[in-house]
Structures are given as C-alpha cells and as structure tokens.
Design a protein around this motif. Structure first.
Motif, PDB file in Angstrom:
ATOM      1  N   ALA A 188     -24.178  31.897  20.340  1.00 46.19           N
ATOM      2  CA  ALA A 188     -23.074  32.008  19.390  1.00 46.19           C
ATOM      3  C   ALA A 188     -23.575  32.625  18.089  1.00 46.19           C
ATOM      4  CB  ALA A 188     -22.453  30.638  19.128  1.00 46.19           C
ATOM      5  N   ASP A 189     -23.125  33.839  17.804  1.00 43.76           N
ATOM      6  CA  ASP A 189     -23.580  34.585  16.631  1.00 43.76           C
ATOM      7  C   ASP A 189     -22.577  34.427  15.491  1.00 43.76           C
ATOM      8  OD1 ASP A 189     -24.655  36.303  14.796  1.00 43.76           O
ATOM      9  OD2 ASP A 189     -24.441  38.120  16.005  1.00 43.76           O
ATOM     10  N   GLU A 190     -22.735  33.371  14.700  1.00 41.91           N
ATOM     11  CA  GLU A 190     -21.850  33.090  13.569  1.00 41.91           C
ATOM     12  C   GLU A 190     -20.384  33.216  13.979  1.00 41.91           C
ATOM     13  OE1 GLU A 190     -23.246  34.012   9.629  1.00 41.91           O
ATOM     14  OE2 GLU A 190     -24.674  35.442  10.447  1.00 41.91           O
ATOM     15  N   PRO A 191     -19.928  32.470  14.989  1.00 39.60           N
ATOM     16  CA  PRO A 191     -18.592  32.690  15.549  1.00 39.60           C
ATOM     17  C   PRO A 191     -17.441  32.308  14.633  1.00 39.60           C
ATOM     18  CG  PRO A 191     -19.585  30.723  16.486  1.00 39.60           C
ATOM     19  CD  PRO A 191     -20.646  31.393  15.680  1.00 39.60           C
ATOM     20  N   SER A 192     -17.721  31.612  13.529  1.00 45.52           N
ATOM     21  CA  SER A 192     -16.622  31.212  12.648  1.00 45.52           C
ATOM     22  C   SER A 192     -16.702  31.860  11.266  1.00 45.52           C
ATOM     23  CB  SER A 192     -16.609  29.685  12.483  1.00 45.52           C
ATOM     24  OG  SER A 192     -17.798  29.240  11.848  1.00 45.52           O
ATOM     25  N   SER A 193     -17.711  32.699  11.025  1.00 48.33           N
ATOM     26  CA  SER A 193     -17.966  33.176   9.660  1.00 48.33           C
ATOM     27  C   SER A 193     -16.884  34.128   9.135  1.00 48.33           C
ATOM     28  CB  SER A 193     -19.334  33.859   9.579  1.00 48.33           C
ATOM     29  OG  SER A 193     -19.351  35.033  10.362  1.00 48.33           O
TER      30      SER A 193
END
Length: 354
Positions: A188-193
């Motif tokens: 998960a690559d910063e999924p909420s940023s």
C-alpha cells in the motif's frame, strides 16, 4: 511454506540509480576515471514480513519509501541484496514464478485518480487481473468484492466509469482490484494521502477490516505517522534510504529512541489549541541522496550530534530484548567501540550494547 514462516523477507537490499551526467561531468569521468554518481534510494535494508502482519514504513518525501515498494514488486531490479517470497529468492524466478508472484503480491497505488484506466468500467477494472491470471469468475464474484470494500449496492457501481466516482470510491475500487486475486501480500503506497480527512478515515478502517478478514500481510508506507500507527503492527522509520528505527507500534510511539523518530512523533498534530508539548527541534532539509554525508545520515539535522556521528552507526538493540533496533550512536558504549571501523556494507546484524 509452514504457518510460521515469513511470507516476505528482504536482506541487505539496495536500490541505486545512476544520475544523468552533464557534458562537463562526462568529460571529468573520461579524464579522471570517475564513475557516475549514484542515488542511493534504498540502502542496506532488512525487513521480515510475517503472515497476517502489517508493517509500516514512515519517512519524509524522498526517503525511498516508494522505491522500496517498487523494488519489492519487481518493477525495479535490486542493485544488491536478496528478496525472498515464501522462502524463494526472486533472483531465481522464472516467467511462471513471476506471474504467480504478481498474483499473490498486489499493490495499491497512492493516486486513485490515475491508477484506474478511464476507459474501463468498474466491472472490467476488477475483472482484468482475473483474466490475466486465468481465474474463472462470475459477475457475482465482482459484486461480492465491491460489497466487501463498501461500494454498496454493487449493482449501482459495477457499470460506472472512474469519472463517475469520487476519490474515495476510486480508491475502494483499486483495493477491490488488489484483493480479487486472493493475494498473500498487499503493498500500500500511501493509499489515503490524496483523499480528504473523512475519506482517509474510512479507507484506513477498510484496510484494517480487510487485512483481518482476508488474512493478508501488508506493507503500508506513508509520510503520516498518525495513519501508519492506526493500521500497522510494527513500524520502520526510514531516513535517506536506511531504516533508522524499527519497533512494535505502541513501543515506538510511547518510547521512541532515534532523534528522528522523536521529531516525527512531536510533529503529529494534536487537535487541541491549549495542549502544550515539546516542539520538534530538527531543522533544515533531508540530505542529498547523491552526495550522502559520511557516517550517520541524520547528523546534519540532529540535536544530539556528537563527534562519533561521523562514523556509520550500527543497528543496536537498545533494550537487549530483541524487540527493537536503532541505528544511532546514542546507544553505543563509545569507549568500547573507539577505533573500530565503520559498519561494513551488508553487515546488518543488530547488536546489544555493552
């Protein structure tokens, strides 16, 4: 693979990039025999991801977090070191192994606005990985996955296109696409940023629920320690390509050891204008990953800097219980280690201070 074996192991992994030389630099390289300069995006990194574990990687922008995920995924070849999935090194993978690896290791990208093909409906987006991996499916399977990621009723979403979805709905579709192949690991690559705060909370709750429901392991990266602490069992603090502290989440938040970790925690916003606390004392910008400073990479910003920081710190177990590692000279017996050489490249075994 037994139930106790780690699902993913990284041992002394490096990922370095050659810089593009200017004309003057190219002439110098030819005349003086200088090699091209390297960007050490990931440097001598160790990580062991257990089954059904969520590990976080936290650090400032440019510290190498996304490069790490892309290297694990096989989008970049590691410069050095070894990546093992279910006990087998990816360096030994053949074509069939890579296809199976890509089914079992899925990635959720940071930007839901660009990670979905605008020409694909939600149904086709989720069906595509199933078709690539020759997995039989029914429309009901896609609808069931949409329901699990909170897109209800599924019949309302299944024929929609990305331009008809909000940012949070796009990211839910991306998560559904990652889970539809029944993976072992989610990256998960910063999924909420890139989402607003209320949507961030719902995505984090979703990831928490789904990792428990599906029993998957996850590497979750972010620059926001508050979100990582909400999702992860263990946190790795990364600075200029190197893990400077690793600990169980509650331990790290309640008792940080490395000065950089302390500064990150002191920088977490507290929604109380009357709350008083010690301010983070670091300043300046992260160092240059091309001309890396000798010794400790954090020394130019560290409020605890000492002369010994001109030597590369070893990974130390400060409590002697095997639960944490810290790459910091504050936890060395400096008299006992005086005159010793810097840590050799690739030697990454945690030591208990004397």
């Amino acid at each position: 693979m037994s139930a106790t074996d780690p699902v993913l192991e990284l041992e002394s992994v490096d990922k370095h990039f050659q810089t593009t030389s200017s004309f003057v630099e190219s002439v110098k390289e030819r005349i003086f025999g200088e090699g091209p300069k390297l960007v050490r995006a990931v440097d001598d990194l160790d990580m062991t991801l257990e089954q059904n574990q969520v590990q976080g990687v936290i650090g400032e922008s440019g510290c190498g977090k996304t490069t790490l995920l892309r290297t694990v995924m096989g989008l970049y070849d590691p410069t050095d070191g070894d990546i093992r999935f279910q006990g087998k090194s990816t360096s030994e993978f053949g074509k069939a192994d890579w296809k199976e690896f890509r089914r079992k290791v899925q990635i959720v990208f940071q930007d839901p606005f660009n990670s979905l093909d605008p020409k694909f409906s939600v149904r086709r987006t989720i069906a595509e990985p199933l078709e690539i991996h020759d997995i039989d499916y029914e429309r009901s399977d896609i609808e069931e996955m949409l329901e699990k990621v909170g897109l209800t009723p599924a019949s309302q979403y299944i024929q929609q296109f990305p331009n008809q979805l909000s940012g949070g709905e796009k990211q839910r579709v991306a998560i559904a696409r990652a889970l539809i192949t029944d993976p072992e690991v989610i990256l998960a690559d910063e999924p909420s940023s890139m989402l607003d705060v209320s949507t961030q909370a719902s995505i984090l709750n979703l990831l928490n629920d789904l990792t428990s429901e599906f029993g998957v392991s996850m590497i979750y990266i972010s620059h926001d320690l508050s979100t990582v602490s909400y999702v992860c069992d263990e946190i790795n603090v990364m600075y200029l390509g190197r893990i400077v502290e690793k600990a169980e989440t509650r331990e790290l938040l309640s008792d940080p050891k490395h000065p950089y970790t302390k500064a990150l925690i002191q920088s977490i916003p507290i929604p109380d204008p009357h709350h008083k606390r010690e301010r983070a004392t670091i300043g300046g910008e992260p160092g240059d990953p091309i001309d890396m400073p000798e010794g400790c990479r954090f020394k130019t910003r560290c409020p605890e800097r000492m002369d010994v920081c001109d030597r590369k710190p070893r990974d130390v177990d400060p409590d002697g219980d095997g639960e944490r590692t810290v790459a910091c000279h504050l936890y060395y017996d400096h008299e006992a280690t005086a005159g010793q050489a810097d840590e050799p490249a690739g030697e990454h075994t945690p030591e208990t201070p004397t």
